[in-house]
Motif scaffolding. Structure first.
Motif, PDB file in Angstrom:
ATOM      1  N   HIS A 125       1.118  -1.268  -0.070  1.00  0.00           N
ATOM      2  CA  HIS A 125      -0.384   0.021   0.221  1.00  0.00           C
ATOM      3  C   HIS A 125       0.677   1.261   0.063  1.00  0.00           C
ATOM      4  CE1 HIS A 125      -3.298  -2.569   0.669  1.00  0.00           C
ATOM      5  NE2 HIS A 125      -2.914  -2.931   1.626  1.00  0.00           N
ATOM      6  N   GLU A 126       1.718   0.860  -0.752  1.00  0.00           N
ATOM      7  CA  GLU A 126       2.340   2.312  -1.158  1.00  0.00           C
ATOM      8  C   GLU A 126       2.424   3.083  -2.655  1.00  0.00           C
ATOM      9  OE1 GLU A 126       5.746   1.026   2.044  1.00  0.00           O
ATOM     10  OE2 GLU A 126       6.813   0.739  -0.165  1.00  0.00           O
ATOM     11  N   GLU A 127       3.595   4.210  -2.368  1.00  0.00           N
ATOM     12  CA  GLU A 127       3.320   4.742  -4.079  1.00  0.00           C
ATOM     13  C   GLU A 127       4.301   4.052  -4.686  1.00  0.00           C
ATOM     14  OE1 GLU A 127       4.468   8.618  -3.530  1.00  0.00           O
ATOM     15  OE2 GLU A 127       2.767   9.441  -2.659  1.00  0.00           O
ATOM     16  N   ILE A 128       4.020   4.016  -6.108  1.00  0.00           N
ATOM     17  CA  ILE A 128       5.466   3.200  -6.986  1.00  0.00           C
ATOM     18  C   ILE A 128       6.260   4.123  -6.789  1.00  0.00           C
ATOM     19  CG2 ILE A 128       5.596   2.830  -8.951  1.00  0.00           C
ATOM     20  CD1 ILE A 128       2.669   1.763  -9.009  1.00  0.00           C
ATOM     21  N   GLN A 129       7.673   3.652  -7.340  1.00  0.00           N
ATOM     22  CA  GLN A 129       8.755   4.432  -7.254  1.00  0.00           C
ATOM     23  C   GLN A 129       9.992   3.808  -8.209  1.00  0.00           C
ATOM     24  OE1 GLN A 129      10.621   1.799  -3.595  1.00  0.00           O
ATOM     25  NE2 GLN A 129       9.711   3.243  -2.320  1.00  0.00           N
ATOM     26  N   GLU A 130      10.510   5.326  -8.770  1.00  0.00           N
ATOM     27  CA  GLU A 130      10.245   5.140  -9.776  1.00  0.00           C
ATOM     28  C   GLU A 130      12.751   4.670 -10.353  1.00  0.00           C
ATOM     29  OE1 GLU A 130       9.819   7.649  -8.789  1.00  0.00           O
ATOM     30  OE2 GLU A 130       7.996   8.407  -9.340  1.00  0.00           O
ATOM     31  N   GLY A 131      12.516   4.044  -9.933  1.00  0.00           N
ATOM     32  CA  GLY A 131      14.322   4.180  -9.599  1.00  0.00           C
ATOM     33  C   GLY A 131      14.220   2.654 -10.722  1.00  0.00           C
ATOM     34  N   TYR A 132      13.217   2.111 -10.894  1.00  0.00           N
ATOM     35  CA  TYR A 132      13.125   0.525 -12.226  1.00  0.00           C
ATOM     36  C   TYR A 132      13.510   1.506 -13.275  1.00  0.00           C
ATOM     37  CZ  TYR A 132      14.047  -3.773 -13.742  1.00  0.00           C
ATOM     38  OH  TYR A 132      14.488  -4.608 -14.545  1.00  0.00           O
ATOM     39  N   LEU A 133      13.164   2.770 -13.843  1.00  0.00           N
ATOM     40  CA  LEU A 133      13.140   3.041 -14.521  1.00  0.00           C
ATOM     41  C   LEU A 133      15.014   3.295 -15.525  1.00  0.00           C
ATOM     42  CD1 LEU A 133      10.864   6.218 -14.632  1.00  0.00           C
ATOM     43  CD2 LEU A 133      11.072   4.446 -15.979  1.00  0.00           C
ATOM     44  N   VAL A 134      15.790   3.854 -15.332  1.00  0.00           N
ATOM     45  CA  VAL A 134      16.882   3.204 -14.775  1.00  0.00           C
ATOM     46  C   VAL A 134      17.947   1.452 -15.620  1.00  0.00           C
ATOM     47  CG1 VAL A 134      19.149   4.191 -14.786  1.00  0.00           C
ATOM     48  CG2 VAL A 134      18.276   5.732 -13.929  1.00  0.00           C
ATOM     49  N   SER A 135      17.432   1.191 -13.666  1.00  0.00           N
ATOM     50  CA  SER A 135      17.783   0.164 -14.081  1.00  0.00           C
ATOM     51  C   SER A 135      16.792  -0.703 -14.880  1.00  0.00           C
ATOM     52  CB  SER A 135      17.794  -0.599 -12.827  1.00  0.00           C
ATOM     53  OG  SER A 135      18.132  -0.159 -11.650  1.00  0.00           O
ATOM     54  N   GLY A 136      16.356  -0.843 -15.164  1.00  0.00           N
ATOM     55  CA  GLY A 136      15.762  -1.545 -16.071  1.00  0.00           C
ATOM     56  C   GLY A 136      15.897  -0.855 -18.203  1.00  0.00           C
ATOM     57  N   ILE A 137      16.615   0.278 -17.778  1.00  0.00           N
ATOM     58  CA  ILE A 137      17.170  -0.191 -19.137  1.00  0.00           C
ATOM     59  C   ILE A 137      18.793  -0.279 -19.504  1.00  0.00           C
ATOM     60  CG2 ILE A 137      17.825   2.732 -19.215  1.00  0.00           C
ATOM     61  CD1 ILE A 137      17.204   2.920 -22.127  1.00  0.00           C
ATOM     62  N   ILE A 138      20.290  -0.405 -18.005  1.00  0.00           N
ATOM     63  CA  ILE A 138      20.915  -0.683 -17.850  1.00  0.00           C
ATOM     64  C   ILE A 138      21.365  -2.323 -18.342  1.00  0.00           C
ATOM     65  CG2 ILE A 138      22.809  -0.840 -15.971  1.00  0.00           C
ATOM     66  CD1 ILE A 138      21.988   1.591 -15.726  1.00  0.00           C
ATOM     67  N   ILE A 139      20.093  -2.995 -17.151  1.00  0.00           N
ATOM     68  CA  ILE A 139      20.100  -4.302 -17.294  1.00  0.00           C
ATOM     69  C   ILE A 139      20.023  -4.895 -18.750  1.00  0.00           C
ATOM     70  CG2 ILE A 139      19.451  -6.967 -16.681  1.00  0.00           C
ATOM     71  CD1 ILE A 139      18.195  -5.576 -14.828  1.00  0.00           C
ATOM     72  N   PRO A 140      19.506  -4.779 -19.639  1.00  0.00           N
ATOM     73  CA  PRO A 140      20.135  -5.422 -21.132  1.00  0.00           C
ATOM     74  C   PRO A 140      21.295  -4.456 -21.846  1.00  0.00           C
ATOM     75  CG  PRO A 140      17.806  -4.206 -21.352  1.00  0.00           C
ATOM     76  CD  PRO A 140      18.513  -3.853 -20.139  1.00  0.00           C
ATOM     77  N   LEU A 141      22.000  -3.692 -21.596  1.00  0.00           N
ATOM     78  CA  LEU A 141      23.156  -3.209 -21.899  1.00  0.00           C
ATOM     79  C   LEU A 141      24.259  -3.859 -21.799  1.00  0.00           C
ATOM     80  CD1 LEU A 141      22.490   0.728 -22.306  1.00  0.00           C
ATOM     81  CD2 LEU A 141      21.949  -0.876 -23.905  1.00  0.00           C
ATOM     82  N   GLY A 168      14.135  -1.726   1.280  1.00  0.00           N
ATOM     83  CA  GLY A 168      12.693  -0.450   1.252  1.00  0.00           C
ATOM     84  C   GLY A 168      12.498   0.658  -0.097  1.00  0.00           C
ATOM     85  N   GLY A 169      13.226  -0.213  -1.104  1.00  0.00           N
ATOM     86  CA  GLY A 169      12.853   0.380  -2.149  1.00  0.00           C
ATOM     87  C   GLY A 169      14.075   1.472  -2.553  1.00  0.00           C
ATOM     88  N   THR A 170      13.846   2.167  -3.673  1.00  0.00           N
ATOM     89  CA  THR A 170      14.245   2.999  -4.249  1.00  0.00           C
ATOM     90  C   THR A 170      14.760   4.588  -3.119  1.00  0.00           C
ATOM     91  OG1 THR A 170      13.374   2.800  -6.568  1.00  0.00           O
ATOM     92  CG2 THR A 170      14.954   5.064  -6.043  1.00  0.00           C
ATOM     93  N   GLY A 171      15.753   4.186  -3.577  1.00  0.00           N
ATOM     94  CA  GLY A 171      17.044   4.979  -2.069  1.00  0.00           C
ATOM     95  C   GLY A 171      17.066   4.656  -1.555  1.00  0.00           C
TER      96      GLY A 171
END
Length: 384
Positions: A125-141, A168-171
């Motif tokens: 029941h928490e806000e969705i964090q944006e940290g994976y936006l970067v990890s999501g494109i780095i991993i395939p690279l 605890g998520g992003t950060g």
């Protein structure tokens, strides 16, 4: 009707008491990603700035695009070059083949990673964090083009849950999520992450590309170095990136464009970035002078994931040192350790992944020592 009005109209359905209240975090995640929040603090001292975590993540993604696009072209280039048909292939054919080979990995990365983050936010029941936006494109690279998609999915699930969400998520994560995913793949499926048979896509895709012989092999320059064999890659190819390697790590030019974007926008620390190259360059020069490095010192900086790691992963603001002096120490030790691992452990000819992960662990200690030293120095000045 503009986008804001659409969200305003739908919001009551997702707020407490609404029909879709159970999916509030999902709605909030999409709204915060597409629109700038108008929420303000109710009390206390706050700094108001137009840059938030979404904009920072977005800038890093933009900086990664040159490496991604060149990586797609290089995937096609290696396939056509290996088959001896490069001269008869057009730029569009070569790029389209690479695009079709790489884009499924990007999609799987985001679908699995964001899917877990969305599900975790719903559960907590928490806000969705944006940290994976970067990890999501780095991993395939940072993986070979032949890595099976199911292996990627398992590694991403492990990294997001174990290295990020449980802390605890992003950060709050102390290890770089993308590198944890790569480390999981490297140690769990070593035959799919290293060796001479993983760097060149060997199947046709929708009529594009070439079907290479079973067991086709092509070693990277660092792989040859690890076997004490001479490399046949020119300095120009090292800089441009037309050589076997992980999808997004080969082109120093593309990575350099990304570095300029990160530095211009103020997202990355130039101190951390520069100190990685200083640490690696000085260490490589020392061992070259001692006759212990088969490569010229500057070649180490151009090969493998050294430049990519220095620009995009060593500068991760969450897992790197945060004090100004600590950034110099942290980056220098990454460069130092990467070269040490390359030269003295033939089982890990790359070195950058382990160096960054190791220093992620010690970054808080570096900052602590820097702060304590500053405190002691101030106390001494007061007591004089």
């Amino acid at each position: 009707m503009n986008l804001k009005n659409i969200f305003d109209k739908a919001r009551p359905q997702f707020e407490k008491g609404g029909k879709y209240h159970a999916f509030w975090s999902l709605f909030d995640g999409f709204e915060s990603f597409l629109l700038v929040s108008n929420s303000t603090s109710k009390s206390g001292v706050s700094i108001h700035d137009a840059i938030d975590s979404k904009r920072i993540m977005g800038m890093v993604v933009i900086a990664l695009l040159p490496a991604l696009l060149f990586g797609m072209y290089n995937v096609g280039y290696q396939n056509y070059a290996a088959a001896g048909t490069l001269a008869s292939a057009s730029f569009i054919e070569v790029f389209a083949y690479g695009f079709l080979a790489v884009i499924p990995k990007v999609l799987v990365s985001y679908i699995v990673g964001l899917g877990i983050e969305f599900a975790w936010a719903q559960w907590k029941h928490e806000e969705i964090q944006e940290g994976y936006l970067v990890s999501g494109i780095i991993i395939p690279l940072i993986i070979p083009v032949t890595t099976p998609l199911w292996m990627m999915a398992v590694a991403i699930a492990f990294a997001v849950i174990i290295a990020k969400e449980i802390f605890g998520g992003t950060g709050m994560n102390f290890l770089n999520v993308a590198l944890v995913a790569r480390a999981f793949l490297f140690f769990s499926y070593p035959s799919k992450m290293s060796g001479e048979s993983v760097w060149v896509a060997n199947d046709t895709i929708f009529g594009l590309g070439n079907q290479l012989a079973d067991g086709f092999t092509m070693a990277t320059p660092l792989g040859l170095m690890g076997q004490h064999l001479p490399t046949n890659t020119s300095l120009m190819d090292m800089i441009v990136g037309l050589m076997p390697g992980s999808i997004g790590e080969t082109s120093v030019i593309a990575i350099g464009v990304g570095a300029i974007i990160l530095l211009w926008s103020g997202v990355a620390s130039w101190k951390t970035m520069l100190s990685v190259f200083l640490g690696g360059g000085l260490t490589a020069a020392l061992f070259q002078s001692l006759g212990l490095s088969p490569l010229a010192w500057y070649e180490h900086l151009f090969l493998g994931g050294f430049a990519f790691g220095a620009v995009f992963m060593a500068t991760d603001p969450v897992t790197s040192a945060r004090t100004e002096t600590g950034k110099w120490i942290y980056g220098f030790l990454i460069g130092f350790m990467a070269i040490i691992i390359r030269l003295f452990n033939p089982g890990y000819p790359e070195g950058m992944m382990l160096a960054i992960l190791f220093m992620n662990v010690f970054a808080p200690l570096i900052d602590y020592c820097v702060v304590e030293r500053n405190v002691s120095a101030r106390i001494k000045r007061i007591n004089k």
